[in-house]
Write an enzyme that holds these catalytic residues in place. Structure first.
Site, PDB file in Angstrom:
ATOM      1  CE  LYS A 125      -4.456  -1.447   1.778  1.00 41.69           C
ATOM      2  NZ  LYS A 125      -4.349  -2.872   2.084  1.00 41.69           N
ATOM      3  CD  GLU A 153     -10.451   5.144   1.363  1.00 38.93           C
ATOM      4  OE1 GLU A 153     -10.181   6.279   1.098  1.00 38.93           O
ATOM      5  OE2 GLU A 153      -9.823   4.243   0.774  1.00 38.93           O
ATOM      6  CB  SER A 207      -0.060  -8.244  -1.458  1.00 34.30           C
ATOM      7  OG  SER A 207      -1.137  -9.078  -0.425  1.00 34.30           O
TER       8      SER A 207
HETATM    9  C1  LIG Z   1      -4.986  -3.894   1.529  1.00 29.61           C
HETATM   10  C2  LIG Z   1      -4.732  -5.035   1.179  1.00 29.61           C
HETATM   11  C3  LIG Z   1      -4.800  -5.980   0.221  1.00 29.61           C
HETATM   12  C4  LIG Z   1      -6.046  -5.677  -0.827  1.00 29.61           C
HETATM   13  O1  LIG Z   1      -6.089  -4.488  -1.402  1.00 29.61           O
HETATM   14  P1  LIG Z   1      -5.844  -4.519  -3.010  1.00 29.61           P
HETATM   15  O2  LIG Z   1      -6.177  -3.001  -3.079  1.00 29.61           O
HETATM   16  O3  LIG Z   1      -6.860  -5.455  -3.640  1.00 29.61           O
HETATM   17  O4  LIG Z   1      -4.398  -4.974  -3.323  1.00 29.61           O
HETATM   18  C5  LIG Z   1      -4.075  -7.124  -0.125  1.00 29.61           C
HETATM   19  N1  LIG Z   1      -3.004  -7.310   0.636  1.00 29.61           N
HETATM   20  C6  LIG Z   1      -2.649  -6.902   1.600  1.00 29.61           C
HETATM   21  C7  LIG Z   1      -1.421  -6.955   2.485  1.00 29.61           C
HETATM   22  C8  LIG Z   1      -3.316  -5.561   2.149  1.00 29.61           C
HETATM   23  O5  LIG Z   1      -3.022  -5.007   3.183  1.00 29.61           O
END
Ligand SMILES: *Cc1c(COP(=O)(O)O)cnc(C)c1O
Length: 396
Positions: free
Chosen positions: A84, A106, A373
């Site tokens: 993020k 938000e 992610s």
């Molecule tokens: C917020 C988050 C997501 C989901 O958000 P996307 O906009 O779909 O990427 C996925 N993985 C992690 C680790 C997150 O913090």
């Protein structure tokens, strides 16, 4: 500038929001063409976030499954522990360039709030975060993190007191204060130009991964797999491979207790066309158009809509969207911890679960690239609670 993706996207906002959106569009178009902006963005990603993030061969897991090679793009190693921050740095830089003095955001699970509070501290800007009152209670540690970083958190008691209500309040703040305020949106959703802008800031994931895969393995992956909440980490990964038709793109939605149960967050697989937060997209709603509350063991995936570009990629068949339920995600979380010594975020565990399903059916010469992610430290309590409750329910 791209405002529509097939029939999706657009700017479904009140007239009063058109002026700030136009201003943002113009500023972003100019920033895109400015090499100094790109250089500064890249510099901060390198010096502060620690990019580039490596790709790691998940050797023991792949060998155990006995099929394709699983490669992990390590967004979990970024400062703040997820993807993020790539986006919040990009938007904060743009805010500064536009002369905006104040950041608002938000947040649902709190991760985007923390990422925004982080860059606000880095850039010395005041930051206010809107969060549903129920989420404030559920995500207390992230509320504390935001405060520690100097942000003000507003609990939103309206509606169901969750993410969608927080987003409405943030939009309201933006309309009122747009002269000095920049609204930082956390995923590839919202009115144009946000979906394109967030995708571009996150595309560093896919661009790096493509080059790394070529350098290290001499070829592109066969499939690129990522979890989809709003869809920013997935769009960031996919962006690197959109022009490589031989690379299959796979988005993984949160199936919660199963799409048939109604308790899930699978907007493409289980939702319908509607308008949410200024864009036409697939979303979870009742017959009369009320937004439904979502459910997933992973708080970061429970956004009731999905980025418009994903809906389009789905329609034209360029990307495939699957569903992984809570149990499968938890099993993948466990496997990943034990085979690789990496505790993944529960969101990312959905992508891992999809790779675990696919790998044994493919030859050892195939490559599955999974976007890891985020890291799972934030999810420890959730995982323990989930295991305790499923142990109880399997006794009865
Ligand atoms: C917020 C988050 C997501 C989901 O958000 P996307 O906009 O779909 O990427 C996925 N993985 C992690 C680790 C997150 O913090």
């Amino acid at each position: 500038m791209k405002t529509h993706y097939g029939i999706y996207g657009g700017q479904y906002v009140a007239e009063t929001l058109m002026a700030p959106l136009r201003e943002l569009e113009a500023a972003y178009e100019a920033a895109k063409k400015d090499v100094a902006f790109a250089r500064e963005f890249k510099g901060i990603l390198h010096d502060y976030v620690g990019r580039e993030s490596p790709i790691t061969y998940a050797k023991r897991l792949s060998e155990h499954l006995g099929g394709a090679m699983i490669l992990l793009k390590r967004e979990d190693l970024n400062h703040t522990g997820a993807h993020k921050v790539n986006n919040t740095i990009g938007q904060a830089l743009l805010a500064r360039r536009m002369g905006k003095k104040r950041l608002i955001a938000e947040t649902g699970a709190g991760m985007h709030g923390v990422a925004t509070a982080t860059v606000a501290a880095l850039f010395g800007m005041p930051c206010e975060v809107y969060m549903g009152a129920i989420d404030v209670e559920r995500q207390a540690p992230n509320v504390e993190r935001m405060k520690m970083l100097g942000a003000t958190v507003h609990a939103v008691p309206e509606g169901s007191a969750t993410l969608k209500d927080a987003m409405n309040e943030a939009l309201r703040d933006w309309v009122t204060n747009c002269a000095d305020t920049f609204y930082v949106i956390g995923t590839v959703a919202g009115p144009a130009p946000y979906p394109e802008m967030v995708r571009d800031f996150q595309s560093v994931i896919g661009v790096e991964a493509r080059r790394q895969c070529l350098e290290k393995y001499g070829r592109l992956p066969d499939e690129a797999i990522a979890c989809v909440g709003g869809g920013s980490n997935a769009m960031g990964l996919f962006a690197g491979f959109l022009d490589d038709p031989e690379v299959k793109l796979v988005g993984v939605e949160a199936g919660g207790k199963g799409v048939a149960s109604g308790e899930h967050a699978a907007s493409i697989n289980g939702g319908r066309l509607g308008v949410l937060h200024g864009a036409k997209t697939m979303l979870l709603q009742t017959d009369d158009g009320n937004i439904l509350d979502t459910y997933s063991v992973s708080a970061g995936l429970d956004y009731p809509g999905v980025g418009p570009e994903h809906c389009h990629l789905h329609d034209i068949g360029r990307a495939e969207y699957t569903v992984i339920d809570d149990d499968e995600a938890i099993a993948a979380f466990d496997a990943h911890c034990r085979f690789e010594g990496i505790i993944p975020a529960l969101e990312s565990s959905h992508a891992l679960a999809e790779a675990i399903k696919r790998a044994p059916k493919l030859g050892r010469d195939k490559i599955l690239l999974v976007n890891l992610s985020g890291r799972g430290d934030k999810d420890m309590e959730n995982v323990m609670r989930y295991k305790a409750s499923s142990a109880n329910s399997s006794q009865v």
